[in-house]
Design a protein around this motif. Sequence first.
Motif, PDB file in Angstrom:
ATOM      1  N   VAL A   1      17.043  -2.760 -81.728  1.00 46.98           N
ATOM      2  CA  VAL A   1      17.698  -1.456 -81.510  1.00 46.98           C
ATOM      3  C   VAL A   1      16.729  -0.444 -80.912  1.00 46.98           C
ATOM      4  O   VAL A   1      17.108   0.368 -80.072  1.00 46.98           O
ATOM      5  N   CYS A   2      15.479  -0.497 -81.340  1.00 46.68           N
ATOM      6  CA  CYS A   2      14.503   0.483 -80.862  1.00 46.68           C
ATOM      7  C   CYS A   2      13.961   0.180 -79.469  1.00 46.68           C
ATOM      8  O   CYS A   2      13.345   1.053 -78.854  1.00 46.68           O
ATOM      9  N   LEU A   3      14.162  -1.019 -78.968  1.00 48.64           N
ATOM     10  CA  LEU A   3      13.619  -1.365 -77.657  1.00 48.64           C
ATOM     11  C   LEU A   3      14.663  -1.553 -76.563  1.00 48.64           C
ATOM     12  O   LEU A   3      14.304  -1.642 -75.392  1.00 48.64           O
ATOM     13  N   ILE A   4      15.949  -1.606 -76.929  1.00 49.01           N
ATOM     14  CA  ILE A   4      16.974  -1.755 -75.894  1.00 49.01           C
ATOM     15  C   ILE A   4      17.270  -0.394 -75.257  1.00 49.01           C
ATOM     16  O   ILE A   4      17.071   0.654 -75.881  1.00 49.01           O
ATOM     17  N   PRO A   5      17.737  -0.408 -74.012  1.00 46.73           N
ATOM     18  CA  PRO A   5      18.120   0.859 -73.381  1.00 46.73           C
ATOM     19  C   PRO A   5      19.309   1.491 -74.103  1.00 46.73           C
ATOM     20  O   PRO A   5      20.212   0.794 -74.572  1.00 46.73           O
ATOM     21  N   VAL A   6      19.290   2.803 -74.226  1.00 44.83           N
ATOM     22  CA  VAL A   6      20.399   3.532 -74.835  1.00 44.83           C
ATOM     23  C   VAL A   6      20.853   4.606 -73.865  1.00 44.83           C
ATOM     24  O   VAL A   6      20.074   5.079 -73.038  1.00 44.83           O
ATOM     25  N   PRO A   7      22.119   5.015 -73.964  1.00 44.90           N
ATOM     26  CA  PRO A   7      22.581   6.086 -73.091  1.00 44.90           C
ATOM     27  C   PRO A   7      21.819   7.375 -73.389  1.00 44.90           C
ATOM     28  O   PRO A   7      21.412   7.628 -74.525  1.00 44.90           O
ATOM     29  N   ASP A   8      21.620   8.163 -72.367  1.00 43.90           N
ATOM     30  CA  ASP A   8      20.904   9.426 -72.524  1.00 43.90           C
ATOM     31  C   ASP A   8      21.795  10.427 -73.243  1.00 43.90           C
ATOM     32  O   ASP A   8      22.843  10.815 -72.746  1.00 43.90           O
ATOM     33  N   ILE A   9      21.375  10.807 -74.440  1.00 43.98           N
ATOM     34  CA  ILE A   9      22.104  11.809 -75.216  1.00 43.98           C
ATOM     35  C   ILE A   9      21.346  13.113 -75.084  1.00 43.98           C
ATOM     36  O   ILE A   9      20.154  13.181 -75.373  1.00 43.98           O
ATOM     37  N   LYS A  10      22.015  14.139 -74.610  1.00 42.25           N
ATOM     38  CA  LYS A  10      21.349  15.423 -74.405  1.00 42.25           C
ATOM     39  C   LYS A  10      20.998  16.054 -75.748  1.00 42.25           C
ATOM     40  O   LYS A  10      21.863  16.373 -76.549  1.00 42.25           O
ATOM     41  N   PRO A  11      19.695  16.226 -75.999  1.00 40.29           N
ATOM     42  CA  PRO A  11      19.291  16.819 -77.273  1.00 40.29           C
ATOM     43  C   PRO A  11      19.536  18.323 -77.311  1.00 40.29           C
ATOM     44  O   PRO A  11      19.589  18.980 -76.284  1.00 40.29           O
ATOM     45  N   LEU A  12      19.700  18.838 -78.522  1.00 38.74           N
ATOM     46  CA  LEU A  12      19.827  20.277 -78.719  1.00 38.74           C
ATOM     47  C   LEU A  12      18.445  20.908 -78.635  1.00 38.74           C
ATOM     48  O   LEU A  12      17.582  20.623 -79.456  1.00 38.74           O
ATOM     49  N   HIS A  13      18.234  21.741 -77.657  1.00 39.97           N
ATOM     50  CA  HIS A  13      16.969  22.459 -77.512  1.00 39.97           C
ATOM     51  C   HIS A  13      15.769  21.514 -77.529  1.00 39.97           C
ATOM     52  O   HIS A  13      14.746  21.805 -78.137  1.00 39.97           O
ATOM     53  N   GLY A  14      15.898  20.348 -76.906  1.00 36.54           N
ATOM     54  CA  GLY A  14      14.796  19.415 -76.800  1.00 36.54           C
ATOM     55  C   GLY A  14      14.513  18.594 -78.054  1.00 36.54           C
ATOM     56  O   GLY A  14      13.561  17.848 -78.108  1.00 36.54           O
ATOM     57  N   PHE A  15      15.336  18.701 -79.075  1.00 39.22           N
ATOM     58  CA  PHE A  15      15.095  17.958 -80.317  1.00 39.22           C
ATOM     59  C   PHE A  15      16.403  17.336 -80.762  1.00 39.22           C
ATOM     60  O   PHE A  15      17.341  18.037 -81.137  1.00 39.22           O
ATOM     61  N   ASN A  16      16.480  16.031 -80.712  1.00 35.51           N
ATOM     62  CA  ASN A  16      17.709  15.320 -81.028  1.00 35.51           C
ATOM     63  C   ASN A  16      17.724  14.939 -82.507  1.00 35.51           C
ATOM     64  O   ASN A  16      17.102  13.971 -82.907  1.00 35.51           O
ATOM     65  N   LEU A  17      18.446  15.712 -83.310  1.00 35.06           N
ATOM     66  CA  LEU A  17      18.484  15.449 -84.750  1.00 35.06           C
ATOM     67  C   LEU A  17      19.212  14.152 -85.087  1.00 35.06           C
ATOM     68  O   LEU A  17      18.866  13.503 -86.067  1.00 35.06           O
ATOM     69  N   LEU A  18      20.190  13.783 -84.289  1.00 38.03           N
ATOM     70  CA  LEU A  18      20.893  12.517 -84.531  1.00 38.03           C
ATOM     71  C   LEU A  18      19.921  11.343 -84.419  1.00 38.03           C
ATOM     72  O   LEU A  18      19.949  10.425 -85.229  1.00 38.03           O
ATOM     73  N   ASP A  19      19.045  11.399 -83.450  1.00 37.97           N
ATOM     74  CA  ASP A  19      18.039  10.351 -83.279  1.00 37.97           C
ATOM     75  C   ASP A  19      17.108  10.290 -84.484  1.00 37.97           C
ATOM     76  O   ASP A  19      16.803   9.213 -84.995  1.00 37.97           O
ATOM     77  N   LYS A  20      16.664  11.437 -84.964  1.00 36.90           N
ATOM     78  CA  LYS A  20      15.757  11.465 -86.125  1.00 36.90           C
ATOM     79  C   LYS A  20      16.476  10.964 -87.374  1.00 36.90           C
ATOM     80  O   LYS A  20      15.908  10.241 -88.184  1.00 36.90           O
ATOM     81  N   TRP A  21      17.724  11.347 -87.538  1.00 37.89           N
ATOM     82  CA  TRP A  21      18.532  10.882 -88.666  1.00 37.89           C
ATOM     83  C   TRP A  21      18.660   9.353 -88.626  1.00 37.89           C
ATOM     84  O   TRP A  21      18.558   8.680 -89.645  1.00 37.89           O
TER      85      TRP A  21
END
Length: 120
Positions: free
Chosen positions: A21-41
């Motif tokens: 999961v961490c090495l496959i390509p993923v669609p570009d999700i636009k982060p909020l103000h440069g910090f993607n909380l969904l990714d961190k979660w």
Amino acid sequence: MTQIIKRYPLTCILLVAIWVVCLIPVPDIKPLHGFNLLDKWTHFVMYGAFSFVWCYEFKRISWHTIVLPIVMGGMIELAQAYLTTCRSGEWADLLANSIGVFIGNGMYFLVKSQKSKVKG
């Protein structure tokens, strides 16, 4: 190697799944103000679940269930930064991984403590 897979089947499955999961390509999700909380979660939950399952199958908390997942998270972030063109390694991801590891170990401790109270 076969003995490890037989003894820790869920841990091995999660280990491979996290790497994939961490090495496959993923669609570009636009982060909020440069910090993607969904990714961190997502990092937090993946590593929390991985650590909890490893403690459960290992039957205890040890340095293996704390240090090795954090080191693995660092290795994955380095792999994302230097071995892929579709992902980037981030310190914030490693922090989310590490917090997940500690929470996963803590959750195992709580579950094991509750089981001990019920038995005794």
